[in-house]
Scaffold this motif. Structure first.
Motif, PDB file in Angstrom:
ATOM      1  N   HIS A  33     -14.706  -4.676  -3.603  1.00 20.56           N
ATOM      2  CA  HIS A  33     -13.912  -4.826  -4.855  1.00 20.56           C
ATOM      3  C   HIS A  33     -12.988  -5.964  -4.815  1.00 20.56           C
ATOM      4  N   ASN A  34     -12.444  -6.502  -3.601  1.00 14.37           N
ATOM      5  CA  ASN A  34     -11.910  -7.747  -3.278  1.00 14.37           C
ATOM      6  C   ASN A  34     -12.636  -8.973  -3.567  1.00 14.37           C
ATOM      7  N   ASP A  35     -13.526  -8.925  -2.861  1.00 14.98           N
ATOM      8  CA  ASP A  35     -14.530  -9.932  -2.894  1.00 14.98           C
ATOM      9  C   ASP A  35     -14.993 -10.191  -4.376  1.00 14.98           C
ATOM     10  N   THR A  36     -15.338  -9.122  -5.157  1.00 10.86           N
ATOM     11  CA  THR A  36     -15.733  -9.266  -6.676  1.00 10.86           C
ATOM     12  C   THR A  36     -14.885  -9.869  -7.546  1.00 10.86           C
ATOM     13  N   TYR A  37     -13.581  -9.025  -7.399  1.00  8.10           N
ATOM     14  CA  TYR A  37     -12.475  -9.361  -8.412  1.00  8.10           C
ATOM     15  C   TYR A  37     -11.217 -10.259  -7.981  1.00  8.10           C
ATOM     16  N   GLY A  38     -11.190 -10.498  -6.645  1.00  7.43           N
ATOM     17  CA  GLY A  38     -10.240 -11.187  -6.148  1.00  7.43           C
ATOM     18  C   GLY A  38      -8.944 -10.219  -5.529  1.00  7.43           C
ATOM     19  N   HIS A  39      -8.396 -11.075  -4.532  1.00  2.00           N
ATOM     20  CA  HIS A  39      -7.065 -10.188  -3.897  1.00  2.00           C
ATOM     21  C   HIS A  39      -6.135  -9.918  -4.701  1.00  2.00           C
ATOM     22  N   GLN A  40      -5.738 -10.617  -5.668  1.00  3.05           N
ATOM     23  CA  GLN A  40      -4.690 -10.234  -6.622  1.00  3.05           C
ATOM     24  C   GLN A  40      -4.902  -9.040  -7.118  1.00  3.05           C
ATOM     25  N   THR A  41      -6.218  -8.918  -7.880  1.00  2.99           N
ATOM     26  CA  THR A  41      -6.516  -7.597  -8.308  1.00  2.99           C
ATOM     27  C   THR A  41      -6.603  -6.349  -7.324  1.00  2.99           C
ATOM     28  N   GLY A  42      -7.078  -6.717  -6.326  1.00  3.96           N
ATOM     29  CA  GLY A  42      -7.003  -5.646  -5.191  1.00  3.96           C
ATOM     30  C   GLY A  42      -5.610  -5.083  -4.935  1.00  3.96           C
ATOM     31  N   ASP A  43      -4.717  -6.134  -4.550  1.00  2.83           N
ATOM     32  CA  ASP A  43      -3.485  -5.953  -4.441  1.00  2.83           C
ATOM     33  C   ASP A  43      -2.663  -4.981  -5.637  1.00  2.83           C
ATOM     34  N   ARG A  44      -3.046  -5.434  -6.698  1.00  2.00           N
ATOM     35  CA  ARG A  44      -2.572  -4.450  -7.958  1.00  2.00           C
ATOM     36  C   ARG A  44      -3.273  -3.033  -7.783  1.00  2.00           C
ATOM     37  N   LEU A  45      -4.427  -3.211  -7.447  1.00  2.00           N
ATOM     38  CA  LEU A  45      -4.957  -1.675  -7.337  1.00  2.00           C
ATOM     39  C   LEU A  45      -4.397  -0.933  -6.150  1.00  2.00           C
ATOM     40  N   LEU A  46      -4.228  -1.433  -4.981  1.00  2.00           N
ATOM     41  CA  LEU A  46      -3.530  -0.906  -3.863  1.00  2.00           C
ATOM     42  C   LEU A  46      -1.999  -0.312  -4.307  1.00  2.00           C
ATOM     43  N   SER A  47      -1.429  -1.219  -5.007  1.00  2.00           N
ATOM     44  CA  SER A  47       0.071  -0.851  -5.518  1.00  2.00           C
ATOM     45  C   SER A  47      -0.207   0.301  -6.580  1.00  2.00           C
ATOM     46  N   ASP A  48      -1.156   0.215  -7.445  1.00  2.00           N
ATOM     47  CA  ASP A  48      -1.151   1.553  -8.421  1.00  2.00           C
ATOM     48  C   ASP A  48      -1.745   2.695  -7.912  1.00  2.00           C
ATOM     49  N   MET A  49      -2.619   2.613  -7.008  1.00  2.00           N
ATOM     50  CA  MET A  49      -3.033   3.761  -5.924  1.00  2.00           C
ATOM     51  C   MET A  49      -2.046   4.564  -5.297  1.00  2.00           C
ATOM     52  N   ALA A  50      -1.192   3.520  -4.449  1.00  2.00           N
ATOM     53  CA  ALA A  50       0.159   4.016  -3.913  1.00  2.00           C
ATOM     54  C   ALA A  50       1.010   4.901  -4.765  1.00  2.00           C
ATOM     55  N   GLN A  51       1.235   4.226  -5.918  1.00  2.80           N
ATOM     56  CA  GLN A  51       1.996   5.104  -6.858  1.00  2.80           C
ATOM     57  C   GLN A  51       1.565   6.445  -7.485  1.00  2.80           C
ATOM     58  N   LEU A  52       0.255   6.405  -7.577  1.00  2.00           N
ATOM     59  CA  LEU A  52      -0.476   7.777  -8.059  1.00  2.00           C
ATOM     60  C   LEU A  52      -0.372   8.572  -6.761  1.00  2.00           C
ATOM     61  N   ILE A  53      -0.525   8.100  -5.508  1.00  2.29           N
ATOM     62  CA  ILE A  53      -0.423   9.280  -4.573  1.00  2.29           C
ATOM     63  C   ILE A  53       0.890   9.780  -4.613  1.00  2.29           C
ATOM     64  N   ARG A  54       1.979   8.930  -4.326  1.00  4.59           N
ATOM     65  CA  ARG A  54       3.382   9.260  -4.505  1.00  4.59           C
ATOM     66  C   ARG A  54       3.687  10.123  -5.419  1.00  4.59           C
ATOM     67  N   ARG A  55       3.298  10.054  -6.612  1.00  6.54           N
ATOM     68  CA  ARG A  55       3.425  10.851  -7.794  1.00  6.54           C
ATOM     69  C   ARG A  55       2.739  12.276  -7.551  1.00  6.54           C
ATOM     70  N   SER A  56       1.814  12.216  -6.879  1.00  3.76           N
ATOM     71  CA  SER A  56       0.982  13.448  -6.739  1.00  3.76           C
ATOM     72  C   SER A  56       1.452  14.420  -5.599  1.00  3.76           C
ATOM     73  N   VAL A  57       2.575  14.023  -4.855  1.00  5.36           N
ATOM     74  CA  VAL A  57       2.780  14.848  -3.721  1.00  5.36           C
ATOM     75  C   VAL A  57       4.251  15.406  -4.094  1.00  5.36           C
ATOM     76  N   ARG A  58       4.675  16.530  -3.162  1.00  5.65           N
ATOM     77  CA  ARG A  58       6.076  17.014  -3.385  1.00  5.65           C
ATOM     78  C   ARG A  58       7.118  15.800  -2.746  1.00  5.65           C
ATOM     79  N   LYS A  59       8.369  15.983  -3.115  1.00  4.16           N
ATOM     80  CA  LYS A  59       9.346  15.337  -2.674  1.00  4.16           C
ATOM     81  C   LYS A  59       9.588  15.449  -1.049  1.00  4.16           C
ATOM     82  N   SER A  60       9.118  16.379  -0.521  1.00  8.43           N
ATOM     83  CA  SER A  60       9.231  16.640   0.997  1.00  8.43           C
ATOM     84  C   SER A  60       8.123  16.016   1.716  1.00  8.43           C
ATOM     85  N   ASP A  61       7.117  15.453   1.090  1.00  7.75           N
ATOM     86  CA  ASP A  61       5.983  14.891   1.474  1.00  7.75           C
ATOM     87  C   ASP A  61       6.287  13.240   1.762  1.00  7.75           C
TER      88      ASP A  61
END
Length: 175
Positions: A127-155
């Motif tokens: 994905h990084n090689d195809t779309y570039g590192h900035q897009t990859g960084d954005r994807l990682l950041s979005d995935m991180a927020q998705l994971i954070r919203r999907s867990v309990r506060k104690s996790d």
């Protein structure tokens, strides 16, 4: 005193100690003057000197409080920098290692369940090689927020590595 000198520097500590010594000296003078002389004018001068010294000490203490607040703020920022991944704002790998040890010990001590979820995004390099590192960084950041919203506060959610995330889930078994 040695800890204060280390934190504040000898200039501050010596200045505060000097003012404190002056106040002690003036207090002794005032006590002696009160018993020996009944001269209101002399007592008034001594009282004024004492008030000036007290004011100076108060100013130094206020400055010391400001320095302390800045030091505390700096330490909090350093702790955040040392434990947080800059890109995703999740906890970083270093903090994961610390928390995993603590949570494992707590789980063993209290006979409570502890689960660990590992998430690895397949073909992320492609994905990084195809779309570039900035897009990859954005994807990682979005995935991180998705994971954070999907867990309990104690996790606790961590960026474990490049495209790897970890979630510590106290109080949960594999089911």
């Amino acid at each position: 005193p040695h800890l204060l000198i280390f934190i504040l520097g000898s200039k501050w500590v010596n200045s505060i100690e000097s003012i404190s010594d002056e106040i002690k000296t003036k207090s002794i003078q005032i006590m002696g003057e009160q018993h020996v002389a009944n001269d209101d004018n002399e007592f008034s001068i001594i009282h004024q000197s004492f008030n000036e010294l007290h004011g100076e000490l108060q100013r130094k203490m206020n400055m010391l409080n400001e320095v302390s607040k800045k030091l505390i703020d700096s330490n909090l920022k350093l702790k955040e920098l040392a434990t947080t991944d800059e890109l995703t704002s999740l906890y970083n790998r270093r903090y994961f290692d610390i928390r995993l040890d603590e949570e494992t010990s707590r789980s063993n001590r209290y006979k409570k369940d502890l689960s660990l979820i590992m998430i690895d995004f397949d073909d992320f390099k492609k994905h990084n090689d195809t779309y570039g590192h900035q897009t990859g960084d954005r994807l990682l950041s979005d995935m991180a927020q998705l994971i954070r919203r999907s867990v309990r506060k104690s996790d606790m959610v961590f960026r474990y590595g490049g495209d790897e995330f970890a979630v510590l889930v106290p109080g949960c078994n594999a089911k």
